[in-house]
Write a protein that holds these residues in place. Structure first.
Motif, PDB file in Angstrom:
ATOM      1  N   ARG A  67      37.553   0.947 -95.640  1.00 32.68           N
ATOM      2  CA  ARG A  67      36.663   0.223 -96.552  1.00 32.68           C
ATOM      3  C   ARG A  67      36.376  -1.182 -96.029  1.00 32.68           C
ATOM      4  NH1 ARG A  67      39.994   3.090-100.238  1.00 32.68           N
ATOM      5  NH2 ARG A  67      41.387   1.301-100.501  1.00 32.68           N
ATOM      6  N   SER A 107      37.798  10.674 -92.923  1.00 30.70           N
ATOM      7  CA  SER A 107      37.504  10.119 -94.246  1.00 30.70           C
ATOM      8  C   SER A 107      37.579   8.594 -94.290  1.00 30.70           C
ATOM      9  CB  SER A 107      38.448  10.722 -95.289  1.00 30.70           C
ATOM     10  OG  SER A 107      39.797  10.456 -94.969  1.00 30.70           O
ATOM     11  N   ALA A 142      42.806   4.338 -95.173  1.00 29.67           N
ATOM     12  CA  ALA A 142      41.667   4.377 -96.091  1.00 29.67           C
ATOM     13  C   ALA A 142      41.238   2.966 -96.483  1.00 29.67           C
ATOM     14  CB  ALA A 142      42.023   5.191 -97.330  1.00 29.67           C
ATOM     15  N   ARG A 197      39.568  16.640 -90.411  1.00 29.18           N
ATOM     16  CA  ARG A 197      40.613  16.327 -91.394  1.00 29.18           C
ATOM     17  C   ARG A 197      41.970  16.205 -90.712  1.00 29.18           C
ATOM     18  NH1 ARG A 197      42.035  20.034 -96.697  1.00 29.18           N
ATOM     19  NH2 ARG A 197      43.752  18.754 -97.499  1.00 29.18           N
ATOM     20  N   ALA A 211      29.522   7.552 -97.305  1.00 26.60           N
ATOM     21  CA  ALA A 211      29.051   8.521 -98.304  1.00 26.60           C
ATOM     22  C   ALA A 211      28.778   7.842 -99.635  1.00 26.60           C
ATOM     23  CB  ALA A 211      30.080   9.639 -98.463  1.00 26.60           C
ATOM     24  N   ASP A 212      29.666   6.963-100.057  1.00 25.81           N
ATOM     25  CA  ASP A 212      29.468   6.254-101.321  1.00 25.81           C
ATOM     26  C   ASP A 212      28.187   5.421-101.277  1.00 25.81           C
ATOM     27  OD1 ASP A 212      31.802   7.319-102.333  1.00 25.81           O
ATOM     28  OD2 ASP A 212      33.014   5.530-101.945  1.00 25.81           O
ATOM     29  N   ASP A 232      34.058   8.085 -96.022  1.00 19.31           N
ATOM     30  CA  ASP A 232      34.002   7.908 -97.469  1.00 19.31           C
ATOM     31  C   ASP A 232      33.170   6.699 -97.894  1.00 19.31           C
ATOM     32  OD1 ASP A 232      35.439  10.213 -97.782  1.00 19.31           O
ATOM     33  OD2 ASP A 232      37.315   9.241 -98.382  1.00 19.31           O
ATOM     34  N   PRO A 233      33.356   5.522 -97.285  1.00 15.22           N
ATOM     35  CA  PRO A 233      32.502   4.405 -97.705  1.00 15.22           C
ATOM     36  C   PRO A 233      31.034   4.604 -97.362  1.00 15.22           C
ATOM     37  CG  PRO A 233      33.943   3.741 -95.882  1.00 15.22           C
ATOM     38  CD  PRO A 233      34.409   5.078 -96.348  1.00 15.22           C
ATOM     39  N   TRP A 240      29.104  15.117-100.843  1.00 18.66           N
ATOM     40  CA  TRP A 240      30.299  15.424-100.065  1.00 18.66           C
ATOM     41  C   TRP A 240      30.202  14.751 -98.708  1.00 18.66           C
ATOM     42  CZ3 TRP A 240      29.405  21.362-100.818  1.00 18.66           C
ATOM     43  CH2 TRP A 240      29.847  21.752-102.088  1.00 18.66           C
ATOM     44  N   ALA A 241      31.360  14.478 -98.125  1.00 15.38           N
ATOM     45  CA  ALA A 241      31.451  14.083 -96.720  1.00 15.38           C
ATOM     46  C   ALA A 241      32.460  15.017 -96.075  1.00 15.38           C
ATOM     47  CB  ALA A 241      31.893  12.635 -96.578  1.00 15.38           C
TER      48      ALA A 241
END
Length: 240
Positions: free
Chosen positions: A79, A118, A75, A137, A125-126, A122-123, A132-133
């Motif tokens: 980023r 993710s 994760a 999984r 999506a932010d 995730d970055p 949601w993303a």
């Protein structure tokens, strides 16, 4: 009335790169692997694709590369990868990003739907204000990836994600929008009342022409090549 949802594929629809593979290149370099490791792995994926291996199986094979990897470290690397891509420039498909900004401004939830995971999603999506993303999984046990995944979010699964998300939000799919660039996004696009084709995929182009779907350009110039990660960690990636 519940606001409609805007669903969006990610790779080559919202961003101009294939996130899984660009992240893999970045992560291998960070772990101190030579460029030849990435090139060998990519050659294998390309050969599988050319040989007709289903995209879902290639997706599963990709995640097996991370067996034994720490989820938090991945994760954090995601980023850093995202920051490096943005600094390099040419990362976003500008028309799609503007369209999603319009949905956010109108109070409509944005849901990213992708075969990526993710660490990459995730970055992204932010940055676009997504609610949601939903991606593939990886299975994690005691903080470590096993190398297996639950369900690759590819093809028909994307359509099922749209149906499930709309049900959870209480939204009418006929009022929802979806963006996609590839024939594998067809189930997602046909799930909603307002499909948008990004780019010039021939299968999607045919549907758009017959059914009057909206089209957006996908920024035709290639995105800048990835660069090696600047801070290698001491241990090699055991699974490659």
């Amino acid at each position: 009335m519940t606001a409609p949802v805007a669903f969006c594929d990610v790779d080559e629809t919202l961003i101009r790169v294939k996130s899984m593979f660009r992240f893999l290149e970045f992560y291998l370099a960070r772990r101190g692997e030579p460029a030849a490791t990435y090139e060998r792995l990519m050659a294998g994926f390309r050969a599988d694709a050319a040989g007709g291996v289903p995209r879902q199986e290639i997706n599963r094979a990709y995640y097996r590369l991370y067996a034994g990897e720490d989820a938090r470290r991945l994760a954090a690397a995601g980023r850093d990868w995202f920051a490096a891509e943005c600094e390099r420039g040419g990362f976003w498909v500008s028309a799609t990003r503007r369209a999603l900004a319009g949905h956010v401004a109108a109070g409509e939830p944005v849901v990213l739907v992708s075969g990526s995971f993710s660490a990459c999603l995730d970055p992204v999506a932010d940055a676009v204000g997504a609610t949601w993303a939903v991606g593939t999984r990886p299975v994690v046990r005691r903080g470590t990836l096993t190398g297996e995944v639950l369900v690759p979010v590819i093809g028909a699964t994307k359509g099922r994600v749209a149906h499930h998300a709309a049900t959870v939000r209480g939204a009418d799919l006929a009022a929802c929008t979806a963006y996609g660039d590839h024939a594998s996004d067809l189930d997602l696009l046909t799930a909603v009342g307002h499909p948008v084709v990004v780019g010039t995929d021939p299968v999607l182009d045919s549907h758009a022409g017959r059914l009057g779907w909206r089209r957006l350009p996908n920024d035709h110039a290639p995105a800048p090549a990835s660069a090696p990660a600047p801070t290698p960690a001491p241990a090699p990636l055991e699974t490659v």
